[in-house]
Enzyme design. Structure first.
Site, short mmCIF file in Angstrom:
data_model
loop_
_atom_site.label_atom_id
_atom_site.label_comp_id
_atom_site.label_asym_id
_atom_site.label_seq_id
_atom_site.Cartn_x
_atom_site.Cartn_y
_atom_site.Cartn_z
N GLU A 89 1.30 -1.24 0.19
CA GLU A 89 0.13 -0.20 0.31
C GLU A 89 0.86 1.44 -0.33
OE1 GLU A 89 -2.55 -0.69 3.50
OE2 GLU A 89 -4.04 -1.18 2.01
N GLU A 120 5.90 -21.91 7.57
CA GLU A 120 6.42 -21.10 9.07
C GLU A 120 8.20 -21.60 9.84
OE1 GLU A 120 4.14 -21.71 13.16
OE2 GLU A 120 2.88 -20.77 11.89
#
Length: 304
Positions: A89, A120
């Protein structure tokens, strides 16, 4: 092997059960909403306790960008997605280079829309991911993990420390493991989730708040905001073009015809257009004046 190791979840804040929502499964829809909302109210208060550390991270982030480095977010699952979201963004909001902020998620881009839960646990993957983007000591690594113990994030922070890069951890678990590794520790302890272990809820909201504050703070310090206006917004569509017009009007109070003409001349740079109008300068002279003031519009305008 990692799969055979027993993890004591009882010591992780985000895995505790919430007594306030013990009967959420038999609640009416409005009551479900109320119960979740009551828990959400605690998030901003938890982040508030970490403002000193977040401010320190903004300072490091600003220095990193000014010295030619980048802000790198790393995480897995929800934490990784939030990092990628925040990084993605920045370019349209502040017309910044696409690699100023980079988000890395365990499992790669596929993991943005699909669960890759075992990713992970790979400590090796993050080293490869960092090497792929040519991570160096000039960069600032921000490790995000609600539990505070994700191996992908732990290994990344340790690697960054080893090569001399600055590091920050963002967790929602008290006394997090990653907090013991990073230079700057943010443990925004939001308490047990409304649904036990569902860290996309309060934990995710807390991480989003911290990331919003960090990246916005860095952009403000880099001169990409005048007062509270987004003066480096990228005019990518009709709405944003109109926003540019509105921003320049707010700053200059000039007539719309002049504003549109000047914006077209500057490729819709609100900052440059405002200087040209207020100072009655050519585009070249206005740009030089901005350069002389490190791009800070307020310094230019206040120098009357």
């Amino acid at each position: 092997m990692n799969k055979e190791k027993k993890i004591d979840l009882s010591k992780i804040s985000t895995e505790q059960r919430n007594n306030n929502t013990i009967n959420i499964d038999i609640a009416e829809p409005k009551e479900i909403a109320r119960l979740i909302n009551e828990e959400d109210k605690l998030v901003a208060l938890a982040v508030e306790k970490e403002l000193t550390q977040i401010g320190e991270a903004i300072t490091i982030g600003e220095a990193t960008i000014r010295n030619g480095g980048r802000i790198i977010y790393i995480g897995a699952g929800t934490s990784g997605r939030l990092g990628v979201l925040d990084a993605s963004e920045i370019p349209p909001t502040y017309n910044a280079p696409s690699d100023m902020f980079i988000g890395l998620i365990a499992g790669g881009d596929y993991a943005l829309r699909n669960a890759v839960e075992n990713a992970e646990d790979s400590a090796d993957e993050i080293i490869k991911d960092l090497n792929d983007i040519k991570f160096s000591k000039k960069d600032f690594l921000v490790g995000i993990a609600a539990s505070g113990r994700t191996p992908y994030v732990v290994a990344g922070l340790e690697y960054a420390n080893k090569i001399g890069a600055k590091t920050m951890s963002i967790s929602t678990s008290a006394n997090s493991q990653i907090g013991k590794i990073a230079n700057i520790t943010v443990d925004a302890v939001v308490g047990p989730e409304a649904i036990t272990g569902s860290t996309r809820m309060k934990s995710g909201t807390a991480q989003k708040l911290v990331l919003n504050t960090l990246s916005t703070g860095i952009m403000v310090r880099l001169g990409k905001v005048y007062k509270n206006l987004m003066i480096d917004v990228k005019p990518a569509n009709a709405k944003l073009i109109q926003r540019c017009i509105n921003i320049v009007f707010e700053i200059t109070s000039a007539d719309e015809e002049l504003i549109k003409k000047t914006l077209e001349e500057t490729n819709y740079s609100c900052k440059l257009s405002s200087v040209m109008i207020i100072k009655d300068l050519s585009k070249e002279d206005a740009q030089q004046l901005l350069n002389n003031n490190n791009g800070y519009l307020r310094k230019v305008i206040d120098d009357e």
